[in-house]
Design a protein around this motif. Structure first.
Motif, PDB file in Angstrom:
ATOM      1  N   ALA A 243       8.749  -4.374   9.330  1.00 32.28           N
ATOM      2  CA  ALA A 243       9.099  -4.237   7.909  1.00 32.28           C
ATOM      3  C   ALA A 243       8.475  -3.000   7.260  1.00 32.28           C
ATOM      4  N   PRO A 244       8.802  -1.797   7.744  1.00 30.48           N
ATOM      5  CA  PRO A 244       8.141  -0.599   7.201  1.00 30.48           C
ATOM      6  C   PRO A 244       8.401  -0.363   5.720  1.00 30.48           C
ATOM      7  N   TRP A 249       6.231  -0.434   0.130  1.00 34.29           N
ATOM      8  CA  TRP A 249       6.206  -1.008  -1.227  1.00 34.29           C
ATOM      9  C   TRP A 249       4.787  -1.470  -1.552  1.00 34.29           C
ATOM     10  N   PHE A 250       4.186  -2.201  -0.607  1.00 40.23           N
ATOM     11  CA  PHE A 250       2.834  -2.699  -0.832  1.00 40.23           C
ATOM     12  C   PHE A 250       1.824  -1.552  -0.904  1.00 40.23           C
ATOM     13  N   ALA A 251       2.044  -0.502  -0.099  1.00 35.98           N
ATOM     14  CA  ALA A 251       1.133   0.644  -0.119  1.00 35.98           C
ATOM     15  C   ALA A 251       1.181   1.347  -1.476  1.00 35.98           C
ATOM     16  N   ALA A 252       2.392   1.570  -1.988  1.00 32.40           N
ATOM     17  CA  ALA A 252       2.527   2.211  -3.290  1.00 32.40           C
ATOM     18  C   ALA A 252       1.896   1.347  -4.376  1.00 32.40           C
ATOM     19  N   GLN A 253       2.067   0.046  -4.248  1.00 31.65           N
ATOM     20  CA  GLN A 253       1.489  -0.880  -5.226  1.00 31.65           C
ATOM     21  C   GLN A 253      -0.038  -0.807  -5.196  1.00 31.65           C
ATOM     22  N   ALA A 254      -0.605  -0.718  -3.994  1.00 30.62           N
ATOM     23  CA  ALA A 254      -2.060  -0.628  -3.865  1.00 30.62           C
ATOM     24  C   ALA A 254      -2.589   0.665  -4.475  1.00 30.62           C
ATOM     25  N   VAL A 255      -1.868   1.752  -4.271  1.00 30.31           N
ATOM     26  CA  VAL A 255      -2.304   3.036  -4.826  1.00 30.31           C
ATOM     27  C   VAL A 255      -2.176   3.027  -6.350  1.00 30.31           C
ATOM     28  N   ALA A 256      -1.162   2.351  -6.866  1.00 30.07           N
ATOM     29  CA  ALA A 256      -1.048   2.216  -8.323  1.00 30.07           C
ATOM     30  C   ALA A 256      -2.252   1.465  -8.876  1.00 30.07           C
ATOM     31  N   ASP A 257      -2.708   0.437  -8.159  1.00 26.92           N
ATOM     32  CA  ASP A 257      -3.911  -0.290  -8.587  1.00 26.92           C
ATOM     33  C   ASP A 257      -5.138   0.623  -8.542  1.00 26.92           C
ATOM     34  N   GLU A 258      -5.196   1.471  -7.522  1.00 25.96           N
ATOM     35  CA  GLU A 258      -6.305   2.418  -7.410  1.00 25.96           C
ATOM     36  C   GLU A 258      -6.315   3.384  -8.601  1.00 25.96           C
ATOM     37  N   ALA A 285       5.113  10.143  -2.882  1.00 27.72           N
ATOM     38  CA  ALA A 285       5.493  10.402  -1.493  1.00 27.72           C
ATOM     39  C   ALA A 285       5.789   9.100  -0.753  1.00 27.72           C
ATOM     40  N   ALA A 286       5.037   8.040  -1.055  1.00 26.54           N
ATOM     41  CA  ALA A 286       5.281   6.745  -0.405  1.00 26.54           C
ATOM     42  C   ALA A 286       6.667   6.221  -0.755  1.00 26.54           C
ATOM     43  N   ASN A 287       7.054   6.364  -2.013  1.00 31.67           N
ATOM     44  CA  ASN A 287       8.379   5.903  -2.419  1.00 31.67           C
ATOM     45  C   ASN A 287       9.486   6.772  -1.826  1.00 31.67           C
ATOM     46  N   ARG A 288       9.237   8.082  -1.714  1.00 29.75           N
ATOM     47  CA  ARG A 288      10.230   8.947  -1.065  1.00 29.75           C
ATOM     48  C   ARG A 288      10.365   8.605   0.411  1.00 29.75           C
ATOM     49  N   THR A 289       9.258   8.288   1.049  1.00 32.13           N
ATOM     50  CA  THR A 289       9.298   7.918   2.467  1.00 32.13           C
ATOM     51  C   THR A 289      10.064   6.616   2.664  1.00 32.13           C
ATOM     52  N   ARG A 290       9.837   5.673   1.771  1.00 34.82           N
ATOM     53  CA  ARG A 290      10.576   4.395   1.842  1.00 34.82           C
ATOM     54  C   ARG A 290      12.082   4.648   1.769  1.00 34.82           C
ATOM     55  N   GLU A 291      12.472   5.582   0.917  1.00 33.85           N
ATOM     56  CA  GLU A 291      13.886   5.941   0.801  1.00 33.85           C
ATOM     57  C   GLU A 291      14.360   6.681   2.046  1.00 33.85           C
ATOM     58  N   PRO A 296      18.509   9.437   8.826  1.00 32.72           N
ATOM     59  CA  PRO A 296      18.459   9.711  10.275  1.00 32.72           C
ATOM     60  C   PRO A 296      17.121  10.232  10.772  1.00 32.72           C
ATOM     61  N   LEU A 297      16.186  10.549   9.874  1.00 37.54           N
ATOM     62  CA  LEU A 297      14.915  11.127  10.309  1.00 37.54           C
ATOM     63  C   LEU A 297      14.063  10.096  11.054  1.00 37.54           C
ATOM     64  N   ARG A 298      13.216  10.577  11.932  1.00 35.78           N
ATOM     65  CA  ARG A 298      12.376   9.682  12.731  1.00 35.78           C
ATOM     66  C   ARG A 298      11.337   9.000  11.857  1.00 35.78           C
ATOM     67  N   GLY A 299      11.362   7.688  11.881  1.00 36.29           N
ATOM     68  CA  GLY A 299      10.459   6.927  11.038  1.00 36.29           C
ATOM     69  C   GLY A 299       9.006   7.113  11.398  1.00 36.29           C
TER      70      GLY A 299
END
Length: 311
Positions: A243-244, A249-258, A285-291, A296-299
């Motif tokens: 579930a990348p 989503w959780f990573a961005a949320q954690a950084v928002a808390d930070e 950048a986390a949200n752009r990566t999620r998108e 086709p780019l390598r995850g």
């Protein structure tokens, strides 16, 4: 599961239009995942075709209801991702699928009532498919209804959106969300709701799937990287395997808390050495990566670059 309270107003308005014989020929049901758009669709379709509906709700026992429940009603068409010639599921809805749907809808209803076609997810139509759908939307057949479902309606052309009666499913109030989650048996309703950004449906799904433990794992991973203990490459592979997009989503949320903690001159939960401006850049950048993971780019490379920036 009881009918979510945030469906009530949408349901009442549709049924009022039905009573006036003023239903639109095309509906667009949109809103965040987890708010019950698909349940709303099924309830509406069953009631519209039912021979003994009460206040718009199907009886569940007439011939039409039995056929709909079995997935064999001749006047109900559901369109989603198809299969390529090699048997692999497509990642988009293509023009040939829309042409077949339009040809189907040009025929008469077999039961002499409504013909209903749903496209889900409608925001997965490619440009050619969306253009092909326009003609059907502009020249609808009598007693035919198209229902489009989209988690991200902005991906659809404005020409499609403007030709549909739009129903937006918005996040309910926190009080309504907590009450609904508690009635659904979610033990840590407040924690689940916070993790899901106020989305009660998503909170219930994640609570049932154990995603809240994954949320804690993501925070531990980021804290370890910030302290120089984690391996970004190993972490990226692990995130990619499970579930990348949810993890991001959780990573961005954690950084928002930070960031919020820093703004209040407090120690953040991740103990990152990044300044607040860099934290904001990483959040974006986390949200752009999620998108980008949709493309086709390598995850693994996308995640490695992102986690490398965090370190």
């Amino acid at each position: 599961m009881s009918i979510p309270p945030w469906h009530a107003d949408h349901w009442a308005r549709l049924q009022a239009r039905r009573e006036r014989h003023a239903l639109p020929h095309a509906l667009l049901l949109c809103g965040s995942r987890g708010l019950g758009k698909r349940d709303f669709l099924q309830r509406f379709v069953r009631g519209l075709l039912c021979q003994n509906a009460t206040n718009g709700d199907a009886c569940g026992t007439c011939r039409s209801c039995l056929l709909v429940n079995a997935g064999t009603h001749p006047d109900v068409v559901s369109l989603s991702y198809g299969l390529r010639k090699d048997g692999v599921q497509r990642s988009e809805i293509v023009v040939d699928q829309i042409r077949e749907l339009s040809a189907r809808l040009s025929t008469s209803s077999q039961f002499g009532g409504w013909q209903i076609a749903s496209i889900d997810p409608a925001d997965a139509m490619n440009a050619a498919a969306a253009n092909a759908l326009l003609k059907t939307l502009e020249e609808p057949a009598s007693q035919t209804m198209l229902i489009l479902l989209a988690d991200e309606p902005w991906r659809m052309p404005a020409t499609i959106r403007s030709r549909c009666q739009r129903i937006d499913f918005q996040l309910p109030t926190q009080a309504d969300s907590l009450a609904w989650l508690q009635s659904a048996g979610v033990s840590d309703a407040a924690g689940a709701l916070a993790a899901a950004g106020g989305n009660p449906g998503l909170a219930r799904i994640w609570a049932e799937e154990g995603a809240l433990a994954q949320r804690q794992e993501v925070r531990k991973d980021l804290a370890a990287l910030a302290a120089g203990r984690g391996d970004a490459m190993e972490m990226g592979r692990r995130w990619l395997d499970n579930a990348p997009q949810q993890r991001l989503w959780f990573a961005a949320q954690a950084v928002a808390d930070e960031m919020r903690a820093r703004a209040a001159t407090q120690a953040g939960p991740l103990s990152s050495a990044l300044d607040i401006e860099s934290l904001g850049a990483w959040y974006d950048a986390a949200n752009r990566t999620r998108e980008a993971l949709r493309g086709p780019l390598r995850g693994d490379l996308l995640l490695l670059e992102l986690l490398g920036r965090w370190r």
